[in-house]
Every structure is written in structure tokens, then in C-alpha cells.
Design an enzyme around this catalytic site. Structure first.
Site, short mmCIF file in Angstrom:
data_model
loop_
_atom_site.label_atom_id
_atom_site.label_comp_id
_atom_site.label_asym_id
_atom_site.label_seq_id
_atom_site.Cartn_x
_atom_site.Cartn_y
_atom_site.Cartn_z
N SER A 111 3.16 0.62 3.08
CA SER A 111 2.48 0.40 4.36
C SER A 111 3.32 0.98 5.49
CB SER A 111 2.21 -1.10 4.54
OG SER A 111 1.25 -1.29 5.56
N GLU A 206 -3.28 5.73 0.46
CA GLU A 206 -4.03 4.46 0.47
C GLU A 206 -4.17 4.03 1.91
OE1 GLU A 206 -2.80 1.06 1.20
OE2 GLU A 206 -0.99 1.96 2.05
N HIS A 276 -3.25 -1.85 -0.70
CA HIS A 276 -2.86 -3.10 -0.05
C HIS A 276 -3.36 -4.31 -0.84
CE1 HIS A 276 -1.31 -1.04 3.48
NE2 HIS A 276 -0.99 -2.21 4.00
#
Lengths: 302, 342
Positions: A111, A206, A276
Site C-alpha cells: 500500500s 493492486e 488489500h
């Protein structure tokens, strides 16, 4: 040539820090216990369970100092980011990688940690670890294959990942260094000194919680920046909790991506377990992998 | 939100200024190419309306059509008005074709984008600006249309108008706020070649000083999304204005870091911050910094003037700004003005 930091030995120390968002210590306790159970010593940084009252785990200076200390501490063999959120972009240019460059160690997370992956790969050619963070260990999560893949990678085991096929896939084989991370962060880094170099690489992406039109816009940014035409292969992970505007965008995230890369001929796979969500396996950013997108299965192996 | 006051513009000596008349070479602009200012409009000129991004109905553009006719212009409605492809005003090909027709139609002297939304970046590389570059005309819009402003400024050095679009013209003028009316009328003032003058309320966070340079800018998120592309905004030696809406503070912070880390803040002449109606922080995720803090920390090492709460953005007071045209910014404790200098 990419440099791979030494894999961990029993009794090696893992430093845990929060370079971005705040996290109370108890929320990382399961992860700490499990990592100890795997045979490692744990050094808890001052930014994990800090007394910060706002979004961040500490001021920029506090987060920088904590990360820097772990980076420079000879005893620490891997630096784990306990969580993402937002904040690494605020300190990245002040981090001193001099010592790290001479003695590479694993930097792990995902992330917001994409900033570190991209920065370290593009500037120092040192492999990092795109991997589950503290919360993935909770509620028995440490037993799943994704957190277990982190354990295996840390021990230096070579992993072969397989996943189901999607009808949007484009078949083929690719060999190259694996790079990538969170799409929003990679788009945000374009033009900066942390910009990811992706020519000839296998790119994985992602994202979470973005509007579909914004996924489209970010892919246009990659495309117009010449970042999609010379890939070896493309791995699309989870695009979870996507949001839509009042007037529907009319395509899913996967359809958006599929349409924007259809003019190229490298292999593309959708639904790879990097996300996630729970499905998030440990990937060595910068290491050489082989991607095989076949009729019945997808394989990614070192 | 402070209420901003729009000073009546100063009438230019001539309404119709031929193209190339306003040539100027700006220092520190890497290209050092002169900006091309399209011919200003005169009564009877045709304004084309097209949808390079979001979808709009014929009915929704009527207030704009009528008002622009009242101003003395004729209107040509593009084929994408009333077209709908999900969120877009037609498919990419339809939107590109309509825009191209407007660019190449000699009778069309200005192109107003009917609304923003999302989609300009999907067609920008399909457009052929060859004829337009030889015979520039005004392109009008904001928000997603920032793609076009930035692309034109960077690649063709052609001025354009950052302003409200068809979807902001009220159905019922009697119910519209004065600031909205003034903002809409500023489009006409810009198009007919009036020399523009703007005023923002004094703000304790402003950084005082004066600056002169080409005005450039637009929607911050859109500017960020152009980084690395051939439409990437060029800010050196210019006065930059930015605005955005509905973004979290952390995201605004990240976008200003993007500007800083892509070296877009270091060589500015001045900085103008429009409205940023930030999305409230989620509970437990309080960002702890205001917009003012976010901006000021990024530019603390620079000494150019900064003006906050300038009347530009996704709000009623959103005055027409001429991108690419030289302006003078004067920020003082008691006042803040932006004046077109040409």
C-alpha cells in the site's frame, strides 16, 4: 543487477515501524507474537504504539528518525512496516540510504509502502518485500497461505504461486524482474525521483477504494507516460471496494485495464492474489520471476 | 468561506485583437516560445459547444445557449450534446470527432466544453491540433478540461479560458447569487478581450509579494494525473493556480507533494490557491493539518507570493482566467489582486 538482501536466520531481529499511519501497539501484538514464534527477535520502533494524537504515527521527523534508526541498526535484518495509510511520501527524500546500500536488508509492507519499494528499486536496485502487514496476522490469518508465504520468503525458500484463470487473461510467458505495488501510489510517483522504472519488467498492480473513472485515468497516465508499452508481463491483483459515480462508468476495473492493454502482446493475468484483501502473497520486488499465463492456470515462480 | 469580490474589468482598447498581437517571451520558460493568444470574439462570432468528457442533455445546455446568444454570439451545438455512453458524452471516437470538427471549423471562433466530469484524457491524443495551431481559437472550460489547458500550453503555447461551463448557467437568473452571475459574465469579458482584474479577500495565511508571469493551472488532481505524459504542466516562471473538490486532506497533501517532488513548485513566480472543499476526515483518521498548513509547508523555502481562497474552483465564484496570458499578482496584508498585463 538487482541485489537481494540476506534471508533471515533464526534469532535475527525484525524491526517494526509505522512510517505512515498510526497504529496502537496492541493491534500489532498478534503479528509480533507470531514473528517471535517463527524464531525472530523483534525490535519495536517508537512509531508503533506512539502517543500521536492525529492521523500519523508521529511527526515527519519522528517517523523519519524511527525508520532511519531501523535501517541503520546492524542488528536489524528486516524492517517491517506495521501498516500503510499515508505518509511515506512526506519523508522519503530525507531517508538516508547510504548504509542500507552497503548492507541491504529487507524492507517489507504494501500500500503506502509502495513508495519505498519504488524508490529503493529505481534508485538502488535492491530487492524489497511486498507483503502482508500486521493486521493480516489477526484472527488466525497467520495460518493462511498468504502470511505463510511471507514466512517462506524470509527464510529464503523459493515460492511458486498459482492462481485461477480469468477469461480476460492474455496467454503467454514472460521472464523479468518483478516490480509494482499500489496503482494510486505508482501513478502519484510519476515524475518524481521515486518514479518506478518498468521497462522490460513484469508489473504487478493492486488498488482499493478508488472510483472506477480514477482507475481509468491512472491507467491512461501510465499509458501516456510510456509505462505500459514495453512491459514483459502484467499481473493484475485485487481491485477491491471500487466506487462508482452516480452515472455508472459502465466497466469493471478489470475491463478498464483489459481494454487499455489490448494493443500490446505481453501476457496479462487478472485476479492474482496481491491485494488489500486477505489474498495477498509475499512478492520480492526486483527479483527475477517467470510468469506463465496458461489456459488452465497462472504460475509465477522465481 | 470568505466572500470574494470581483472587480469590474477594464475595457480593452479594442475588442478584436488579431492573433499574434500579444506575442511575449517569458523568462524562465524553457521553450521561450511566445504565447499565441487567439483572436478575441466580436458580436456574431460562433461559439461551438461540445462534450469532451461527461454527458449532458440538450435541455441542460439551453440556459448557456440563450445567455451566450444574448451576449451577441451564435451557437453551434456539437453532435456529442445529448449523446451518452455511460458517464461519457459519447464514445471516445464520437467525442474526439466532435471536438476535432469544432477545432477545424473555420466559422467556430471559440469552443465551450459543455461540462467536465471525466474523459478529456481519453481523447487528447486522438486530436489533431495542426490546423488549430495555425489558427488558434479559444477553448473554454475547467475541472477535467485542465487536461486541454495544460496540453495546449505545453505543446502549442496557445492561451485558453479556464472558466465555468454550460452546466453552471442557471435556469432561473433571478434565483442566482450575484457572485455566480458575475462569474458567468466574466466568461464574456474574457472572450471579448477585456483586460481582466480580480480581487481576493485578504487572508492571514497569504504570503505577501508581487509577481508577474504567465498564468497557468487548473484542477490539482487532474494536473497530478498528467505527470509524465506529454500534457504534463510546465510551471517554471509562471503564476500557478490550483483548485480541487471532494478530496481528503491527506490526498490533497499527497498531491502537493507530487507538485513539489516533480519540481513544479521551485521555479514559480507566484502561487494562487482556489477553493478546496475537502472531504471531511474519517473518524479516527484526523489529518491534523489545514489546507493552509499543507500548502505553506511545501513552499516554505521559496519566497514568491501566495494567495489563498482565490475565487476559482468548484463553487459559485469561479471567475474566468486566461491560461497562458501574462498577469500580475499583488499580495499584500490588506489586499490581493490579479491583473492581466499583456
Amino acid at each position: 543487477m538487482i541485489r537481494i538482501p540476506p534471508y533471515l536466520q533464526p534469532e535475527d531481529a525484525i524491526g517494526i515501524v509505522c512510517p505512515a499511519g498510526y497504529m496502537p501497539l496492541e493491534k500489532a501484538q498478534t503479528a509480533i507474537d507470531i514473528l517471535k514464534g517463527w524464531g525472530y527477535k523483534i525490535k519495536i520502533g517508537r512509531t508503533l504504539g506512539s502517543n500521536s494524537a492525529n492521523y500519523f504515527s508521529g511527526t515527519d521527523e519522528e517517523r523519519l528518525n524511527d525508520f532511519q534508526q531501523m535501517l541503520d541498526d546492524d542488528e536489524v535484518k528486516a524492517v517491517f512496516c506495521a501498516r500503510g495509510g499515508y505518509g511515506i511520501g512526506r519523508i522519503i527524500e530525507q531517508i538516508d540510504f547510504k548504509k542500507f546500500k552497503q548492507n541491504p536488508k529487507w524492507v517489507a509492507g504494501f500500500s503506502d509502502v509502495t513508495v519505498l519499494h519504488s524508490h529503493i528499486y529505481s534508485n538502488y536496485k535492491i530487492a524489497t518485500l511486498h507483503a502482508p502487514m500486521a493486521s493480516a496476522f489477526d484472527d488466525g490469518g497467520y495460518k493462511n497461505e498468504f502470511v505463510q508465504s511471507l514466512k517462506n520468503v524470509l527464510e529464503g525458500k523459493k515460492i511458486k504461486y498459482a492462481c485461477a484463470v480469468s477469461e480476460l487473461n492474455r496467454k503467454g510467458e514472460a521472464i523479468g524482474e518483478l516490480v509494482g505495488g499500489n496503482l494510486s501510489l505508482l501513478a502519484h510517483l510519476i515524475g518524481t525521483s521515486s518514479d518506478l522504472k518498468i521497462k522490460g519488467k513484469i508489473l504487478f498492480l493492486e488498488d482499493v477504494g478508488e472510483y472506477l473513472y480514477n482507475i481509468d485515468r491512472m491507467f491512461y497516465q501510465l499509458k501516456r507516460g510510456g509505462k505500459l508499452d514495453k512491459l514483459a508481463g502484467l499481473i493484475i491483483g485485487g481491485f477491491t471496494e471500487m466506487k462508482d459515480t452516480e452515472r455508472p462508468f459502465g466497466k469493471t476495473a478489470y475491463e478498464i485495464i483489459h481494454d487499455l492493454v489490448k494493443e500490446y502482446d505481453y501476457p496479462v493475468c487478472f485476479g492474482f492474489p496481491v491485494s488489500h484483501g486477505k489474498e495477498n502473497c509475499a512478492l520480492k520486488v526486483g527479483a527475477a520471476y517467470k510468469l506463465k499465463v496458461g489456459k488452465n492456470k497462472i504460475i509465477l515462480e522465481e | 468561506m470568505n466572500r470574494k469580490k470581483f472587480l469590474s474589468s477594464i475595457l480593452a482598447s479594442s475588442a478584436a485583437i488579431p492573433a499574434f498581437a500579444a506575442k511575449n517571451i517569458f523568462e524562465q520558460d524553457e521553450l521561450s516560445k511566445p504565447i499565441l493568444v487567439p483572436r478575441y470574439l466580436i458580436s456574431g462570432d460562433i461559439i461551438g459547444i461540445t462534450c469532451p468528457a461527461g454527458f449532458i442533455t440538450d435541455k441542460e445546455i439551453q440556459p448557456a445557449v440563450q445567455q451566450m446568444q444574448n451576449w451577441g454570439f451564435s451557437i453551434k451545438i456539437g453532435e456529442t450534446v445529448n449523446k451518452k455512453d455511460f458517464t461519457f458524452g459519447g464514445t471516445d471516437d464520437e467525442r474526439a470527432k466532435d471536438f476535432q470538427q469544432m477545432l477545424d471549423d473555420d466559422s467556430v471562433k471559440a469552443i465551450m466544453c459543455a461540462r467536465g466530469g471525466y474523459g478529456s484524457v481519453r481523447i487528447i491524443d486522438k486530436l489533431n491540433f495542426t490546423k488549430f495551431a495555425k489558427h488558434p481559437k479559444w477553448i473554454i472550460g475547467f475541472s477535467d478540461i485542465t487536461v486541454i489547458h495544460s496540453h495546449l500550453n505545453k505543446n502549442f503555447n496557445i492561451a485558453s479560458v479556464h472558466s465555468k461551463m454550460c452546466n453552471s448557467f442557471p435556469d432561473d437568473w433571478s434565483k442566482a447569487e450575484q457572485t455566480q452571475i458575475d462569474s458567468i459574465f466574466s466568461i464574456k469579458q474574457a472572450l471579448i478581450g477585456e483586460k481582466m482584474k480580480y480581487e481576493a479577500m485578504p487572508n492571514a495565511s497569504n504570503k505577501a509579494g508581487t509577481a508577474e508571469g504567465q498564468l497557468i493551472g487548473g484542477n490539482l488532481k487532474t494536473i497530478e494525473s498528467l505527470a509524465g505524459s506529454k500534457s504534463d504542466i510546465r510551471t517554471a516562471g509562471k503564476i500557478l493556480f490550483v483548485e480541487d473538490t471532494g478530496e481528503y486532506l491527506y490526498s490533497i497533501d499527497r498531491m502537493f507533494w507530487n507538485l513539489k517532488r516533480t519540481d513544479k513548485l521551485s521555479h514559480l513566480k507566484g502561487l494562487i490557491i482556489g477553493s478546496f472543499k475537502a472531504k471531511p476526515d474519517d473518524p479516527g483518521e484526523e489529518f491534523g493539518k489545514t489546507l493552509y498548513d499543507i500548502v505553506l509547508e511545501k513552499i516554505k523555502e521559496y519566497d514568491y507570493p501566495v494567495c489563498f481562497d482565490f475565487p476559482v474552483g468548484h463553487q459559485k465564484n469561479n471567475f474566468a482566467l486566461k491560461c497562458g496570458v501574462k498577469h500580475k499578482l499583488n499580495v499584500q496584508a490588506e489586499s490581493c489582486t490579479l491583473i492581466e498585463t499583456r
